[in-house]
Design a protein around this motif. Structure first.
Motif, mmCIF file in Angstrom:
data_model
loop_
_atom_site.group_PDB
_atom_site.id
_atom_site.type_symbol
_atom_site.label_atom_id
_atom_site.label_comp_id
_atom_site.label_asym_id
_atom_site.label_seq_id
_atom_site.Cartn_x
_atom_site.Cartn_y
_atom_site.Cartn_z
ATOM 1 N N ASN A 98 0.850 -1.198 0.000
ATOM 2 C CA ASN A 98 0.000 0.000 0.000
ATOM 3 C C ASN A 98 0.880 1.240 0.000
ATOM 4 O O ASN A 98 1.862 1.308 0.742
ATOM 5 C CB ASN A 98 -0.901 0.056 1.234
ATOM 6 C CG ASN A 98 -1.978 -0.990 1.216
ATOM 7 O OD1 ASN A 98 -2.757 -1.071 0.277
ATOM 8 N ND2 ASN A 98 -2.027 -1.803 2.263
ATOM 9 N N LEU A 99 0.505 2.201 -0.825
ATOM 10 C CA LEU A 99 1.189 3.487 -0.874
ATOM 11 C C LEU A 99 0.098 4.551 -0.809
ATOM 12 O O LEU A 99 -0.689 4.704 -1.739
ATOM 13 C CB LEU A 99 2.006 3.599 -2.164
ATOM 14 C CG LEU A 99 3.097 4.649 -2.230
ATOM 15 C CD1 LEU A 99 4.106 4.477 -1.105
ATOM 16 C CD2 LEU A 99 3.809 4.588 -3.568
ATOM 17 N N ASP B 89 1.455 16.490 2.684
ATOM 18 C CA ASP B 89 2.911 16.386 2.661
ATOM 19 C C ASP B 89 3.426 14.998 3.039
ATOM 20 O O ASP B 89 4.630 14.805 3.186
ATOM 21 C CB ASP B 89 3.528 17.408 3.626
ATOM 22 C CG ASP B 89 3.327 18.836 3.171
ATOM 23 O OD1 ASP B 89 3.131 19.052 1.959
ATOM 24 O OD2 ASP B 89 3.349 19.741 4.022
ATOM 25 N N PHE B 90 2.519 14.027 3.210
ATOM 26 C CA PHE B 90 2.909 12.711 3.696
ATOM 27 C C PHE B 90 2.605 11.613 2.679
ATOM 28 O O PHE B 90 1.594 11.655 1.995
ATOM 29 C CB PHE B 90 2.183 12.373 5.002
ATOM 30 C CG PHE B 90 2.592 13.245 6.145
ATOM 31 C CD1 PHE B 90 3.652 12.879 6.965
ATOM 32 C CD2 PHE B 90 1.943 14.442 6.389
ATOM 33 C CE1 PHE B 90 4.050 13.696 8.017
ATOM 34 C CE2 PHE B 90 2.330 15.262 7.445
ATOM 35 C CZ PHE B 90 3.381 14.887 8.260
ATOM 36 N N VAL B 91 3.505 10.634 2.626
ATOM 37 C CA VAL B 91 3.291 9.403 1.868
ATOM 38 C C VAL B 91 3.618 8.257 2.827
ATOM 39 O O VAL B 91 4.688 8.240 3.435
ATOM 40 C CB VAL B 91 4.179 9.317 0.606
ATOM 41 C CG1 VAL B 91 3.961 7.993 -0.112
ATOM 42 C CG2 VAL B 91 3.911 10.480 -0.337
ATOM 43 N N THR B 92 2.685 7.324 2.952
ATOM 44 C CA THR B 92 2.878 6.168 3.815
ATOM 45 C C THR B 92 3.004 4.920 2.960
ATOM 46 O O THR B 92 2.172 4.683 2.080
ATOM 47 C CB THR B 92 1.709 6.014 4.808
ATOM 48 O OG1 THR B 92 1.622 7.204 5.595
ATOM 49 C CG2 THR B 92 1.908 4.821 5.724
ATOM 50 N N ALA B 93 4.048 4.152 3.215
ATOM 51 C CA ALA B 93 4.292 2.914 2.480
ATOM 52 C C ALA B 93 4.224 1.745 3.454
ATOM 53 O O ALA B 93 4.860 1.769 4.513
ATOM 54 C CB ALA B 93 5.664 2.950 1.811
ATOM 55 N N LEU B 94 3.442 0.748 3.085
ATOM 56 C CA LEU B 94 3.318 -0.477 3.860
ATOM 57 C C LEU B 94 3.843 -1.616 3.015
ATOM 58 O O LEU B 94 3.515 -1.690 1.819
ATOM 59 C CB LEU B 94 1.824 -0.720 4.120
ATOM 60 C CG LEU B 94 1.381 -1.186 5.486
ATOM 61 C CD1 LEU B 94 1.802 -0.196 6.531
ATOM 62 C CD2 LEU B 94 -0.119 -1.353 5.476
ATOM 63 N N ASP C 100 6.491 2.810 6.558
ATOM 64 C CA ASP C 100 7.300 4.025 6.465
ATOM 65 C C ASP C 100 6.382 5.222 6.264
ATOM 66 O O ASP C 100 5.521 5.202 5.374
ATOM 67 C CB ASP C 100 8.250 3.966 5.265
ATOM 68 C CG ASP C 100 9.418 3.012 5.468
ATOM 69 O OD1 ASP C 100 9.640 2.574 6.610
ATOM 70 O OD2 ASP C 100 10.104 2.720 4.473
ATOM 71 N N VAL C 101 6.568 6.242 7.064
ATOM 72 C CA VAL C 101 5.825 7.486 6.901
ATOM 73 C C VAL C 101 6.839 8.543 6.471
ATOM 74 O O VAL C 101 7.720 8.928 7.242
ATOM 75 C CB VAL C 101 5.106 7.905 8.201
ATOM 76 C CG1 VAL C 101 4.315 9.191 7.979
ATOM 77 C CG2 VAL C 101 4.187 6.783 8.699
ATOM 78 N N TRP C 102 6.718 8.973 5.204
ATOM 79 C CA TRP C 102 7.629 9.940 4.606
ATOM 80 C C TRP C 102 6.987 11.326 4.628
ATOM 81 O O TRP C 102 5.814 11.462 4.278
ATOM 82 C CB TRP C 102 7.917 9.556 3.162
ATOM 83 C CG TRP C 102 8.517 8.200 2.984
ATOM 84 C CD1 TRP C 102 7.853 7.010 2.867
ATOM 85 C CD2 TRP C 102 9.904 7.884 2.882
ATOM 86 N NE1 TRP C 102 8.739 5.977 2.707
ATOM 87 C CE2 TRP C 102 10.009 6.488 2.707
ATOM 88 C CE3 TRP C 102 11.064 8.655 2.916
ATOM 89 C CZ2 TRP C 102 11.223 5.834 2.570
ATOM 90 C CZ3 TRP C 102 12.282 8.000 2.778
ATOM 91 C CH2 TRP C 102 12.353 6.623 2.613
ATOM 92 N N ARG C 103 7.752 12.338 5.011
ATOM 93 C CA ARG C 103 7.237 13.713 4.990
ATOM 94 C C ARG C 103 8.049 14.516 3.987
ATOM 95 O O ARG C 103 9.283 14.453 3.966
ATOM 96 C CB ARG C 103 7.328 14.357 6.370
ATOM 97 C CG ARG C 103 6.671 15.731 6.393
ATOM 98 C CD ARG C 103 6.367 16.210 7.802
ATOM 99 N NE ARG C 103 7.522 16.205 8.657
ATOM 100 C CZ ARG C 103 7.993 17.286 9.286
ATOM 101 N NH1 ARG C 103 7.413 18.449 9.146
ATOM 102 N NH2 ARG C 103 9.044 17.177 10.064
ATOM 103 N N PHE C 104 7.343 15.274 3.172
ATOM 104 C CA PHE C 104 7.941 16.061 2.101
ATOM 105 C C PHE C 104 7.739 17.552 2.359
ATOM 106 O O PHE C 104 6.758 17.954 2.993
ATOM 107 C CB PHE C 104 7.279 15.718 0.757
ATOM 108 C CG PHE C 104 7.603 14.346 0.246
ATOM 109 C CD1 PHE C 104 8.510 14.181 -0.785
ATOM 110 C CD2 PHE C 104 6.997 13.214 0.780
ATOM 111 C CE1 PHE C 104 8.808 12.920 -1.273
ATOM 112 C CE2 PHE C 104 7.284 11.947 0.299
ATOM 113 C CZ PHE C 104 8.192 11.797 -0.726
ATOM 114 N N ARG C 105 8.644 18.342 1.814
ATOM 115 C CA ARG C 105 8.482 19.801 1.777
ATOM 116 C C ARG C 105 9.152 20.271 0.495
ATOM 117 O O ARG C 105 10.335 19.984 0.266
ATOM 118 C CB ARG C 105 9.121 20.469 2.982
ATOM 119 C CG ARG C 105 8.904 21.991 2.967
ATOM 120 C CD ARG C 105 9.494 22.707 4.168
ATOM 121 N NE ARG C 105 8.890 22.215 5.400
ATOM 122 C CZ ARG C 105 9.581 21.876 6.492
ATOM 123 N NH1 ARG C 105 10.891 21.968 6.500
ATOM 124 N NH2 ARG C 105 8.966 21.446 7.571
ATOM 125 N N GLY C 106 8.400 20.954 -0.341
ATOM 126 C CA GLY C 106 8.952 21.499 -1.571
ATOM 127 C C GLY C 106 9.532 20.449 -2.496
ATOM 128 O O GLY C 106 10.538 20.697 -3.155
#
Length: 115
Positions: A66-67, A72-77, A96-102
């Motif tokens: 799952n993605l 600003d967040f993308v979670t990958a299982l 995994d919880v990824w946080r993005f900025r710009g």
């Protein structure tokens, strides 16, 4: 923005699977922080680079089941298999919880369990 972040992570994951760690690192901010909950925290792109070089003895084999992206967040299982120092395959499940900025990865919060 969330679809753009999801695409960035998908490209990064594809690069890692091919043994190209820089493919993901190029999307990380210089002061990215990777938190492996209950284990360690890596601060900065160079610390992540060193971790990847030591941990990904061979390119990891992983399956993302799952993605999920929102804001600003993308979670990958998924599941990942890494080789240990002895060359033995070790299986893990992760979230995994990824946080993005710009358009850059500024944080990873990883929950990893040996299976």
């Amino acid at each position: 923005m969330s679809d753009k972040n999801k695409a960035i992570l998908e490209r990064g994951n594809a690069a890692i699977a091919e043994g190209n760690n820089e493919g993901l690192l190029s999307s990380c901010s210089d002061n990215t922080e990777w938190i492996f909950v209950g284990d360690k925290t890596l601060k900065g792109k160079e610390a992540v680079r060193q971790y990847m070089a030591a941990t990904y003895i061979e390119p990891p084999k992983f399956t993302v089941t799952n993605l999920i992206s929102e804001g600003d967040f993308v979670t990958a299982l998924g599941d990942i298999t890494l080789k240990d120092e002895d060359g033995k395959a070790v299986d893990y499940s992760y979230c995994d919880v990824w946080r993005f900025r710009g358009g850059q990865i500024i944080e990873l919060r990883a929950f990893v369990i040996k299976t």
